[in-house]
Write a protein that holds these residues in place. Structure first.
Motif, mmCIF file in Angstrom:
data_model
loop_
_atom_site.group_PDB
_atom_site.id
_atom_site.type_symbol
_atom_site.label_atom_id
_atom_site.label_comp_id
_atom_site.label_asym_id
_atom_site.label_seq_id
_atom_site.Cartn_x
_atom_site.Cartn_y
_atom_site.Cartn_z
ATOM 1 N N ALA A 1 -15.674 -4.765 -27.423
ATOM 2 C CA ALA A 1 -17.023 -4.225 -27.619
ATOM 3 C C ALA A 1 -17.391 -4.187 -29.099
ATOM 4 C CB ALA A 1 -17.118 -2.828 -27.013
ATOM 5 N N GLN A 2 -16.461 -3.762 -29.927
ATOM 6 C CA GLN A 2 -16.717 -3.666 -31.370
ATOM 7 C C GLN A 2 -16.936 -5.044 -31.992
ATOM 8 O OE1 GLN A 2 -13.770 -4.164 -33.823
ATOM 9 N NE2 GLN A 2 -15.074 -3.803 -35.577
ATOM 10 N N ARG A 3 -16.134 -6.037 -31.600
ATOM 11 C CA ARG A 3 -16.271 -7.389 -32.163
ATOM 12 C C ARG A 3 -17.590 -8.032 -31.738
ATOM 13 N NH1 ARG A 3 -13.779 -7.070 -36.385
ATOM 14 N NH2 ARG A 3 -13.997 -9.302 -36.655
ATOM 15 N N LEU A 4 -17.997 -7.801 -30.487
ATOM 16 C CA LEU A 4 -19.225 -8.413 -29.987
ATOM 17 C C LEU A 4 -20.470 -7.714 -30.517
ATOM 18 C CD1 LEU A 4 -18.297 -9.258 -26.302
ATOM 19 C CD2 LEU A 4 -17.819 -10.536 -28.393
ATOM 20 N N PRO B 1 -10.422 -10.307 -16.561
ATOM 21 C CA PRO B 1 -10.271 -8.893 -16.200
ATOM 22 C C PRO B 1 -11.508 -8.086 -16.615
ATOM 23 C CG PRO B 1 -8.224 -9.725 -17.112
ATOM 24 C CD PRO B 1 -9.263 -10.817 -17.299
ATOM 25 N N SER B 2 -12.095 -7.399 -15.660
ATOM 26 C CA SER B 2 -13.358 -6.692 -15.918
ATOM 27 C C SER B 2 -13.208 -5.606 -16.981
ATOM 28 C CB SER B 2 -13.921 -6.113 -14.623
ATOM 29 O OG SER B 2 -12.984 -5.254 -14.024
ATOM 30 N N GLU B 3 -12.001 -5.022 -17.101
ATOM 31 C CA GLU B 3 -11.822 -3.980 -18.121
ATOM 32 C C GLU B 3 -11.910 -4.544 -19.539
ATOM 33 O OE1 GLU B 3 -7.693 -5.228 -16.722
ATOM 34 O OE2 GLU B 3 -9.562 -4.671 -15.746
ATOM 35 N N ALA C 1 -17.928 -3.387 -22.106
ATOM 36 C CA ALA C 1 -18.800 -2.818 -23.138
ATOM 37 C C ALA C 1 -20.208 -2.636 -22.591
ATOM 38 C CB ALA C 1 -18.834 -3.741 -24.356
ATOM 39 N N PRO C 2 -20.735 -1.413 -22.629
ATOM 40 C CA PRO C 2 -22.053 -1.163 -22.049
ATOM 41 C C PRO C 2 -23.191 -1.829 -22.821
ATOM 42 C CG PRO C 2 -21.241 0.799 -23.155
ATOM 43 C CD PRO C 2 -20.139 -0.212 -23.177
ATOM 44 N N ASP C 3 -23.000 -2.078 -24.111
ATOM 45 C CA ASP C 3 -24.081 -2.642 -24.924
ATOM 46 C C ASP C 3 -24.058 -4.163 -25.005
ATOM 47 O OD1 ASP C 3 -24.860 -0.048 -25.435
ATOM 48 O OD2 ASP C 3 -23.709 0.088 -27.288
ATOM 49 N N ALA C 4 -23.069 -4.804 -24.425
ATOM 50 C CA ALA C 4 -22.982 -6.258 -24.487
ATOM 51 C C ALA C 4 -23.460 -6.862 -23.172
ATOM 52 C CB ALA C 4 -21.543 -6.683 -24.770
ATOM 53 N N ALA C 5 -24.093 -8.023 -23.277
ATOM 54 C CA ALA C 5 -24.550 -8.743 -22.091
ATOM 55 C C ALA C 5 -23.540 -9.841 -21.785
ATOM 56 C CB ALA C 5 -25.922 -9.347 -22.346
ATOM 57 N N PHE C 6 -22.992 -9.819 -20.586
ATOM 58 C CA PHE C 6 -22.008 -10.819 -20.187
ATOM 59 C C PHE C 6 -22.568 -11.693 -19.079
ATOM 60 C CE2 PHE C 6 -19.438 -7.289 -21.842
ATOM 61 C CZ PHE C 6 -18.786 -7.961 -22.855
#
Length: 192
Positions: free
Chosen positions: A57-60, A74-76, A80-85
């Motif tokens: 999350a921090q890197r993205l 792996p979903s874990e 990250a709630p703020d990233a769009a995958f």
């Protein structure tokens, strides 16, 4: 020229001297891998398994946009709630992504190389080559000391991509250009 019989080819193969050193390192393999990957201008972050989601999350967060990920990553790792995958993005969609997050099949400490066989958690080959940024999660147990051991872990019938740093090439005047044949930026999470 007539084809050689399979038995003759097999016999010639069996006569090859394979007395070479198969392993150069027994200790410090993870340190060597991290050092060699960093030598290739990649960023290496060593993290415990519990820190993978937060570190991803921090890197993205530093690169806004959507990230392509394999459907079976792996979903874990990508919670990250703020990233769009975008799971299993189409090939045309790859060019519009900010980057990709994948796992790997093996890694080689001696050469600082990461190998993707595009199996579980790695997605199709295009996912690792088209986006400008690639974050690869490497588990400590995937790091082999040397090339022979890594090759024994791989299926030669799968499409193999060997990653040794960000994509780069040099022209005849030795001007280095990055990002020509793959991601311009490579980051590696080494999970210990």
């Amino acid at each position: 020229m007539p084809a050689r019989p399979a038995a003759e080819i097999a016999a010639a193969y069996d006569r090859i001297d394979r007395g070479y050193v198969r392993r150069h390192h027994d200790a410090g393999v993870l340190d060597l891998f991290a050092e060699r990957v960093a030598d290739y201008r990649a960023t290496v972050l060593r993290v415990p398994a519990s820190a993978v989601p937060g570190t991803v999350a921090q890197r993205l967060a530093a690169r806004p946009g959507a990230y392509g990920v394999p459907g079976d990553l792996p979903s874990e790792w990508v919670s990250a709630p703020d990233a769009a995958f975008v799971r299993d993005p189409s090939v045309p969609a790859l060019d519009g992504l900010a980057g990709a997050v994948t796992g790997c099949a093996a890694a080689i400490a001696e050469t600082g190389t990461i190998v993707l066989d595009h199996g579980a958690g790695q997605g199709p080959r295009a996912l690792s080559l088209v986006p400008d940024y690639h974050l690869i999660v490497v588990l400590a147990g995937q790091v082999c000391p040397d090339v022979p051991e890594a090759l024994e872990r791989l299926d030669p019938l799968r499409p193999l991509t060997f990653v040794s740093g960000p994509s780069a090439t040099s022209d005849i005047e030795l001007s280095r250009v990055e990002g020509v044949h793959g991601p311009r930026t490579l980051e590696v999470l080494l999970v210990e």
